[in-house]
Design a protein around this motif. Sequence first.
Motif, PDB file in Angstrom:
ATOM      1  N   GLU A 178     -33.114 -50.985  50.668  1.00  0.00           N
ATOM      2  CA  GLU A 178     -33.988 -49.772  50.374  1.00  0.00           C
ATOM      3  C   GLU A 178     -34.185 -49.456  48.890  1.00  0.00           C
ATOM      4  O   GLU A 178     -34.815 -48.339  48.581  1.00  0.00           O
ATOM      5  CB  GLU A 178     -33.127 -48.458  51.232  1.00  0.00           C
ATOM      6  CG  GLU A 178     -33.399 -48.640  52.636  1.00  0.00           C
ATOM      7  CD  GLU A 178     -34.735 -48.674  53.440  1.00  0.00           C
ATOM      8  OE1 GLU A 178     -35.338 -47.770  52.934  1.00  0.00           O
ATOM      9  OE2 GLU A 178     -35.017 -49.454  54.197  1.00  0.00           O
ATOM     10  N   GLN A 179     -33.465 -50.218  48.008  1.00  0.00           N
ATOM     11  CA  GLN A 179     -33.548 -49.917  46.605  1.00  0.00           C
ATOM     12  C   GLN A 179     -34.827 -50.335  46.014  1.00  0.00           C
ATOM     13  O   GLN A 179     -35.450 -51.428  46.570  1.00  0.00           O
ATOM     14  CB  GLN A 179     -32.212 -50.752  46.076  1.00  0.00           C
ATOM     15  CG  GLN A 179     -31.202 -50.485  46.552  1.00  0.00           C
ATOM     16  CD  GLN A 179     -30.570 -48.911  46.120  1.00  0.00           C
ATOM     17  OE1 GLN A 179     -30.775 -48.407  45.165  1.00  0.00           O
ATOM     18  NE2 GLN A 179     -29.906 -48.395  47.039  1.00  0.00           N
ATOM     19  N   THR A 180     -35.314 -49.624  45.178  1.00  0.00           N
ATOM     20  CA  THR A 180     -36.398 -50.206  44.378  1.00  0.00           C
ATOM     21  C   THR A 180     -36.190 -50.387  42.651  1.00  0.00           C
ATOM     22  O   THR A 180     -35.525 -49.323  42.153  1.00  0.00           O
ATOM     23  CB  THR A 180     -37.570 -48.934  44.527  1.00  0.00           C
ATOM     24  OG1 THR A 180     -37.858 -49.022  45.978  1.00  0.00           O
ATOM     25  CG2 THR A 180     -38.753 -49.503  43.643  1.00  0.00           C
ATOM     26  N   ILE A 181     -36.655 -51.194  42.062  1.00  0.00           N
ATOM     27  CA  ILE A 181     -36.425 -51.332  40.623  1.00  0.00           C
ATOM     28  C   ILE A 181     -37.764 -51.359  40.131  1.00  0.00           C
ATOM     29  O   ILE A 181     -38.654 -52.111  40.480  1.00  0.00           O
ATOM     30  CB  ILE A 181     -35.763 -52.823  40.460  1.00  0.00           C
ATOM     31  CG1 ILE A 181     -34.314 -52.665  41.022  1.00  0.00           C
ATOM     32  CG2 ILE A 181     -35.544 -52.655  38.769  1.00  0.00           C
ATOM     33  CD1 ILE A 181     -33.560 -54.119  40.829  1.00  0.00           C
ATOM     34  N   THR A 182     -38.024 -50.456  39.188  1.00  0.00           N
ATOM     35  CA  THR A 182     -39.210 -50.277  38.337  1.00  0.00           C
ATOM     36  C   THR A 182     -38.938 -50.663  37.015  1.00  0.00           C
ATOM     37  O   THR A 182     -38.046 -49.948  36.220  1.00  0.00           O
ATOM     38  CB  THR A 182     -39.669 -48.927  38.375  1.00  0.00           C
ATOM     39  OG1 THR A 182     -39.861 -48.621  40.104  1.00  0.00           O
ATOM     40  CG2 THR A 182     -40.998 -48.588  37.729  1.00  0.00           C
ATOM     41  N   ILE A 183     -39.635 -51.564  36.384  1.00  0.00           N
ATOM     42  CA  ILE A 183     -39.369 -51.824  34.960  1.00  0.00           C
ATOM     43  C   ILE A 183     -40.785 -51.488  34.334  1.00  0.00           C
ATOM     44  O   ILE A 183     -41.932 -52.123  34.630  1.00  0.00           O
ATOM     45  CB  ILE A 183     -39.183 -53.650  34.903  1.00  0.00           C
ATOM     46  CG1 ILE A 183     -38.232 -53.954  35.642  1.00  0.00           C
ATOM     47  CG2 ILE A 183     -39.167 -53.753  33.190  1.00  0.00           C
ATOM     48  CD1 ILE A 183     -36.797 -53.444  35.174  1.00  0.00           C
ATOM     49  N   LEU A 188     -30.306 -57.210  33.890  1.00  0.00           N
ATOM     50  CA  LEU A 188     -29.481 -55.897  33.410  1.00  0.00           C
ATOM     51  C   LEU A 188     -29.297 -54.940  34.353  1.00  0.00           C
ATOM     52  O   LEU A 188     -28.179 -54.738  35.036  1.00  0.00           O
ATOM     53  CB  LEU A 188     -29.553 -55.428  32.018  1.00  0.00           C
ATOM     54  CG  LEU A 188     -29.513 -56.392  30.957  1.00  0.00           C
ATOM     55  CD1 LEU A 188     -29.893 -55.584  29.587  1.00  0.00           C
ATOM     56  CD2 LEU A 188     -28.170 -56.597  30.787  1.00  0.00           C
ATOM     57  N   ALA A 189     -30.466 -54.612  35.227  1.00  0.00           N
ATOM     58  CA  ALA A 189     -30.530 -53.721  36.150  1.00  0.00           C
ATOM     59  C   ALA A 189     -29.652 -54.083  37.364  1.00  0.00           C
ATOM     60  O   ALA A 189     -29.078 -53.424  37.956  1.00  0.00           O
ATOM     61  CB  ALA A 189     -31.971 -53.048  36.468  1.00  0.00           C
ATOM     62  N   VAL A 190     -30.031 -55.336  37.533  1.00  0.00           N
ATOM     63  CA  VAL A 190     -29.645 -56.008  38.874  1.00  0.00           C
ATOM     64  C   VAL A 190     -27.963 -56.021  38.654  1.00  0.00           C
ATOM     65  O   VAL A 190     -27.251 -55.691  39.604  1.00  0.00           O
ATOM     66  CB  VAL A 190     -30.178 -57.302  39.240  1.00  0.00           C
ATOM     67  CG1 VAL A 190     -29.122 -57.983  40.193  1.00  0.00           C
ATOM     68  CG2 VAL A 190     -31.579 -56.910  39.860  1.00  0.00           C
ATOM     69  N   LEU A 195     -25.064 -54.587  41.205  1.00  0.00           N
ATOM     70  CA  LEU A 195     -24.257 -55.298  41.742  1.00  0.00           C
ATOM     71  C   LEU A 195     -22.817 -54.603  41.574  1.00  0.00           C
ATOM     72  O   LEU A 195     -21.952 -54.728  42.365  1.00  0.00           O
ATOM     73  CB  LEU A 195     -24.175 -56.550  41.439  1.00  0.00           C
ATOM     74  CG  LEU A 195     -25.276 -57.598  41.979  1.00  0.00           C
ATOM     75  CD1 LEU A 195     -25.539 -58.801  41.239  1.00  0.00           C
ATOM     76  CD2 LEU A 195     -25.214 -57.808  43.323  1.00  0.00           C
ATOM     77  N   ALA A 196     -22.498 -54.367  40.139  1.00  0.00           N
ATOM     78  CA  ALA A 196     -21.315 -53.688  39.809  1.00  0.00           C
ATOM     79  C   ALA A 196     -20.858 -52.404  40.561  1.00  0.00           C
ATOM     80  O   ALA A 196     -19.788 -52.097  40.773  1.00  0.00           O
ATOM     81  CB  ALA A 196     -21.279 -53.400  38.153  1.00  0.00           C
ATOM     82  N   ARG A 197     -21.984 -51.748  40.572  1.00  0.00           N
ATOM     83  CA  ARG A 197     -21.886 -50.274  41.495  1.00  0.00           C
ATOM     84  C   ARG A 197     -21.744 -50.483  42.966  1.00  0.00           C
ATOM     85  O   ARG A 197     -21.962 -49.474  43.575  1.00  0.00           O
ATOM     86  CB  ARG A 197     -22.875 -49.286  41.213  1.00  0.00           C
ATOM     87  CG  ARG A 197     -22.660 -48.758  39.446  1.00  0.00           C
ATOM     88  CD  ARG A 197     -23.458 -47.875  39.002  1.00  0.00           C
ATOM     89  NE  ARG A 197     -24.781 -47.756  39.581  1.00  0.00           N
ATOM     90  CZ  ARG A 197     -25.737 -47.973  38.734  1.00  0.00           C
ATOM     91  NH1 ARG A 197     -25.722 -48.477  37.427  1.00  0.00           N
ATOM     92  NH2 ARG A 197     -27.429 -48.289  39.173  1.00  0.00           N
ATOM     93  N   LYS A 198     -22.068 -51.600  43.294  1.00  0.00           N
ATOM     94  CA  LYS A 198     -22.094 -52.132  44.720  1.00  0.00           C
ATOM     95  C   LYS A 198     -23.348 -51.176  45.489  1.00  0.00           C
ATOM     96  O   LYS A 198     -23.137 -50.920  46.724  1.00  0.00           O
ATOM     97  CB  LYS A 198     -20.915 -51.827  45.469  1.00  0.00           C
ATOM     98  CG  LYS A 198     -19.496 -52.504  44.956  1.00  0.00           C
ATOM     99  CD  LYS A 198     -18.333 -52.492  45.699  1.00  0.00           C
ATOM    100  CE  LYS A 198     -17.271 -53.001  45.236  1.00  0.00           C
ATOM    101  NZ  LYS A 198     -17.311 -54.256  44.637  1.00  0.00           N
ATOM    102  N   PRO A 201     -30.820 -60.543  43.909  1.00  0.00           N
ATOM    103  CA  PRO A 201     -32.318 -60.968  44.220  1.00  0.00           C
ATOM    104  C   PRO A 201     -33.021 -61.658  43.435  1.00  0.00           C
ATOM    105  O   PRO A 201     -34.005 -62.094  43.864  1.00  0.00           O
ATOM    106  CB  PRO A 201     -33.102 -59.497  44.712  1.00  0.00           C
ATOM    107  CG  PRO A 201     -32.332 -58.690  43.459  1.00  0.00           C
ATOM    108  CD  PRO A 201     -30.581 -59.099  43.271  1.00  0.00           C
ATOM    109  N   ILE A 202     -32.385 -62.143  42.079  1.00  0.00           N
ATOM    110  CA  ILE A 202     -33.255 -62.593  41.496  1.00  0.00           C
ATOM    111  C   ILE A 202     -32.987 -64.232  41.512  1.00  0.00           C
ATOM    112  O   ILE A 202     -31.859 -64.725  41.575  1.00  0.00           O
ATOM    113  CB  ILE A 202     -32.704 -62.569  39.715  1.00  0.00           C
ATOM    114  CG1 ILE A 202     -33.044 -61.022  39.558  1.00  0.00           C
ATOM    115  CG2 ILE A 202     -33.456 -63.401  38.737  1.00  0.00           C
ATOM    116  CD1 ILE A 202     -32.490 -60.588  38.096  1.00  0.00           C
TER     117      ILE A 202
END
Length: 138
Positions: free
Chosen positions: A6-11, A36-38, A42-45, A51-52
């Motif tokens: 359900e996560q969205t990453i906007t660059i 860096l965002a991924v 991952l570190a914050r679980k 996904p890269i």
Amino acid sequence: MKALGEQTITIDCDVLQADGGTRTAAITGGYVALTLAVQSMLARKQIKFNPIHGQIAAVSVGICDGIPVLDLDYVEDSNAETDMNVVMNEAGAFIEIQGTAEGHAFRREELDAMLKLASSGIEILLEKQTEALQNYQK
């Protein structure tokens, strides 16, 4: 997409100072920002899997005064006989090639020369991305 759930990453890339290759600079820098965002997610679980799929970079090339040129500056870009953006992955495969004959139609040997230049430039950019990510983690 399954890895993000359900996560969205906007660059959002704002190129503050650039010549002709603002779009390619945004793609190349955007990969670093996404990585860096991924890594942070991952570190914050927030996500379980990365996904890269691989590394990408982009560069502009063109023909100026009959000569193939890598990373056109503003003057070269605005006066180029041919202008092309190339996006490739770390395996040397093409993701996108977008080129336009501005002055005259370009020949196959000119295309090959531009793609060879783009490939060598992208190889350097991929190395710089890797260095930036390694230095960020230190």
